[in-house]
Design a protein around this motif. Structure first.
Motif, PDB file in Angstrom:
ATOM      1  N   ALA A 163       0.810  -1.416   0.031  1.00  0.00           N
ATOM      2  CA  ALA A 163      -0.081   0.056   0.027  1.00  0.00           C
ATOM      3  C   ALA A 163       0.857   1.122   0.006  1.00  0.00           C
ATOM      4  O   ALA A 163       0.320   2.326  -0.559  1.00  0.00           O
ATOM      5  N   GLY A 164       2.061   1.295   0.484  1.00  0.00           N
ATOM      6  CA  GLY A 164       2.794   2.508   0.669  1.00  0.00           C
ATOM      7  C   GLY A 164       3.613   2.658  -0.793  1.00  0.00           C
ATOM      8  O   GLY A 164       4.057   3.871  -0.894  1.00  0.00           O
ATOM      9  N   HIS A 165       3.428   1.898  -1.834  1.00  0.00           N
ATOM     10  CA  HIS A 165       4.272   1.900  -2.934  1.00  0.00           C
ATOM     11  C   HIS A 165       3.373   2.953  -3.862  1.00  0.00           C
ATOM     12  O   HIS A 165       2.316   3.452  -3.719  1.00  0.00           O
ATOM     13  N   THR A 166       4.130   3.616  -4.731  1.00  0.00           N
ATOM     14  CA  THR A 166       3.508   4.475  -5.682  1.00  0.00           C
ATOM     15  C   THR A 166       3.100   3.702  -7.016  1.00  0.00           C
ATOM     16  O   THR A 166       2.262   4.385  -7.656  1.00  0.00           O
ATOM     17  N   SER A 167       3.226   2.586  -7.181  1.00  0.00           N
ATOM     18  CA  SER A 167       3.134   1.704  -8.384  1.00  0.00           C
ATOM     19  C   SER A 167       3.446   0.238  -8.236  1.00  0.00           C
ATOM     20  O   SER A 167       4.257   0.148  -7.231  1.00  0.00           O
ATOM     21  N   VAL A 168       2.930  -0.578  -9.120  1.00  0.00           N
ATOM     22  CA  VAL A 168       3.284  -2.146  -8.730  1.00  0.00           C
ATOM     23  C   VAL A 168       3.579  -2.663 -10.061  1.00  0.00           C
ATOM     24  O   VAL A 168       3.143  -2.038 -11.114  1.00  0.00           O
ATOM     25  N   SER A 169       4.379  -3.674 -10.039  1.00  0.00           N
ATOM     26  CA  SER A 169       4.788  -4.252 -11.184  1.00  0.00           C
ATOM     27  C   SER A 169       4.167  -5.782 -11.215  1.00  0.00           C
ATOM     28  O   SER A 169       3.632  -6.225 -10.003  1.00  0.00           O
ATOM     29  N   PHE A 170       4.174  -6.469 -12.147  1.00  0.00           N
ATOM     30  CA  PHE A 170       3.459  -7.820 -12.317  1.00  0.00           C
ATOM     31  C   PHE A 170       4.105  -8.612 -11.413  1.00  0.00           C
ATOM     32  O   PHE A 170       3.704  -9.617 -10.503  1.00  0.00           O
ATOM     33  N   ASN A 171       5.511  -8.578 -11.088  1.00  0.00           N
ATOM     34  CA  ASN A 171       6.250  -9.317 -10.263  1.00  0.00           C
ATOM     35  C   ASN A 171       5.596  -9.122  -8.852  1.00  0.00           C
ATOM     36  O   ASN A 171       5.792 -10.179  -7.899  1.00  0.00           O
ATOM     37  N   PHE A 211      -0.143   0.176 -12.638  1.00  0.00           N
ATOM     38  CA  PHE A 211       1.066  -0.625 -13.035  1.00  0.00           C
ATOM     39  C   PHE A 211       2.094  -0.228 -13.698  1.00  0.00           C
ATOM     40  O   PHE A 211       1.749   0.869 -14.456  1.00  0.00           O
ATOM     41  N   THR A 212       3.251  -0.563 -13.806  1.00  0.00           N
ATOM     42  CA  THR A 212       4.198  -0.094 -14.520  1.00  0.00           C
ATOM     43  C   THR A 212       4.609  -1.432 -15.447  1.00  0.00           C
ATOM     44  O   THR A 212       4.004  -2.696 -15.507  1.00  0.00           O
ATOM     45  N   GLY A 213       5.051  -0.936 -16.737  1.00  0.00           N
ATOM     46  CA  GLY A 213       5.704  -1.931 -17.515  1.00  0.00           C
ATOM     47  C   GLY A 213       4.447  -2.162 -18.642  1.00  0.00           C
ATOM     48  O   GLY A 213       3.612  -1.303 -18.872  1.00  0.00           O
ATOM     49  N   ASP A 214       4.053  -3.409 -18.850  1.00  0.00           N
ATOM     50  CA  ASP A 214       2.939  -3.822 -19.666  1.00  0.00           C
ATOM     51  C   ASP A 214       1.629  -3.509 -18.794  1.00  0.00           C
ATOM     52  O   ASP A 214       1.068  -4.652 -18.106  1.00  0.00           O
ATOM     53  N   VAL A 215       1.062  -2.412 -18.960  1.00  0.00           N
ATOM     54  CA  VAL A 215      -0.167  -2.097 -17.969  1.00  0.00           C
ATOM     55  C   VAL A 215      -1.482  -2.955 -18.723  1.00  0.00           C
ATOM     56  O   VAL A 215      -1.733  -2.636 -19.732  1.00  0.00           O
ATOM     57  N   PRO A 216      -2.022  -3.603 -17.748  1.00  0.00           N
ATOM     58  CA  PRO A 216      -3.117  -4.194 -18.142  1.00  0.00           C
ATOM     59  C   PRO A 216      -4.246  -3.392 -18.566  1.00  0.00           C
ATOM     60  O   PRO A 216      -4.467  -2.113 -17.921  1.00  0.00           O
ATOM     61  N   SER A 217      -5.273  -3.661 -19.259  1.00  0.00           N
ATOM     62  CA  SER A 217      -6.295  -2.580 -19.991  1.00  0.00           C
ATOM     63  C   SER A 217      -7.379  -3.477 -20.633  1.00  0.00           C
ATOM     64  O   SER A 217      -7.294  -4.527 -20.979  1.00  0.00           O
ATOM     65  N   ARG A 218      -8.362  -2.778 -20.858  1.00  0.00           N
ATOM     66  CA  ARG A 218      -9.403  -3.093 -21.887  1.00  0.00           C
ATOM     67  C   ARG A 218      -9.812  -1.968 -22.890  1.00  0.00           C
ATOM     68  O   ARG A 218     -10.117  -0.879 -22.528  1.00  0.00           O
ATOM     69  N   THR A 219     -10.120  -2.388 -24.271  1.00  0.00           N
ATOM     70  CA  THR A 219     -10.582  -1.601 -25.084  1.00  0.00           C
ATOM     71  C   THR A 219     -11.966  -1.615 -25.403  1.00  0.00           C
ATOM     72  O   THR A 219     -12.690  -2.711 -25.519  1.00  0.00           O
TER      73      THR A 219
END
Length: 294
Positions: free
Chosen positions: A176-184, A256-264
């Motif tokens: 919760a204290g992070h500014t972003s997260v990665s898939f890892n 998310f950082t990197g390959d951000v999950p999304s929907r179109t």
């Protein structure tokens, strides 16, 4: 045989009851029953099996009802063609959206659409994706905002926007204290998901598979708001669509950082629709509105 008779026929088939069909058609039950009898006499086959308590459609009735729906839809297309020549931007239109999008996006765009198309009566339908697809094909809904892909040969579509997912997690979670997260960061974590039938569930499962996360099988939510409350109660984490993000005590949202999950999201409508020009204008206006909001 006329369009009124076909409307009565379809109403009885849909409702399985002469009384309810009469209410839907705004006529008395004796009048509707008499017209159905006349139609059966004209066709020379029984369309329904009647008992004191139930009405069952016959095989002949089932096939005739299917053709009646086509005739009624074509009749509606004729009316729409006439309306479009009188005023292409006027009339009534039913616009659908699925539950994890409708309550969050539509309040942002509908007032502007009303202002841009003042002569257009816009009615909204919120249903799951598979229901909306069938309603579009049946002519019950003119168009719907759905997440791609939708594999349906009878439909055309125009892309509207891409919406990113954020990770919603309890305020006391280790991330919760992070500014972003990665898939890892969420590998081997369990995610709260919606119940079967929601397209967001399918999208979230794809992310789980991609990053090595898993579903929390002890709980499945019926709505995004239920998911949000479960996150606030420290039951677990989930993916939250960008437009659904709202402040909630006990919930932290991280991009998310990197390959951000999304929907179109795209606007889907029948290839045979006579209102393609109007629908294309609506799609373009929604794209502009979302672009301005972004």
């Amino acid at each position: 045989m006329n369009l009124r008779d076909l409307n009565y026929l379809v109403a009885v088939a849909d409702n399985g009851h002469f009384g309810r069909a009469a209410e839907v058609c705004h006529v008395s039950q004796p009048a509707l029953s008499m017209q159905i009898r006349k139609l059966e006499d004209f066709l020379g086959v029984p369309l329904f099996e009647r008992t004191n308590k139930t009405v069952m459609i016959t095989e002949a009735g089932r096939q005739i009802v299917a053709r009646a729906r086509v005739v009624l839809q074509e009749a509606e297309n004729i009316r729409e063609i006439a309306d479009s020549f009188r005023d292409p931007l006027a009339g009534k239109i039913l616009l659908g959206a699925f539950p994890t999008l409708a309550p969050y996006l539509l309040p942002k765009v509908i007032p502007a659409l009303h202002q841009h198309f003042p002569a257009l009566a816009l009615y909204l339908v919120e249903e799951k994706t598979e229901v909306l697809v069938e309603k579009i094909k049946a002519g019950e809904v003119e168009a719907a905002m759905l997440a791609i892909p939708v594999e349906e040969e009878q439909l055309d579509s125009e892309e509207l926007f891409t919406e990113e997912f954020l990770l919603a997690l309890p305020a006391d979670h280790r991330l919760a204290g992070h500014t972003s997260v990665s898939f890892n960061d969420i590998r081997n974590e369990s995610l709260l998901l919606l119940e079967e039938g929601h397209c967001l569930r399918t999208q979230a499962l794809k992310v789980c598979t991609l990053v090595g996360a898993r579903e929390n099988t002890e709980f499945r939510a019926t709505s995004l708001e239920t998911l949000r409350q479960m996150v606030a109660a420290s039951v677990g984490m989930t993916l939250m669509p960008e437009f659904a993000v709202r402040e909630q005590e006990g919930v932290v949202y991280l991009p998310f950082t990197g390959d951000v999950p999304s929907r179109t999201i795209a606007l889907f409508y029948r290839k045979s629709s006579v209102r393609k020009k109007l629908l294309s204008e609506i799609a373009g206006h929604v794209r502009d509105l979302i672009g301005q909001a972004g």
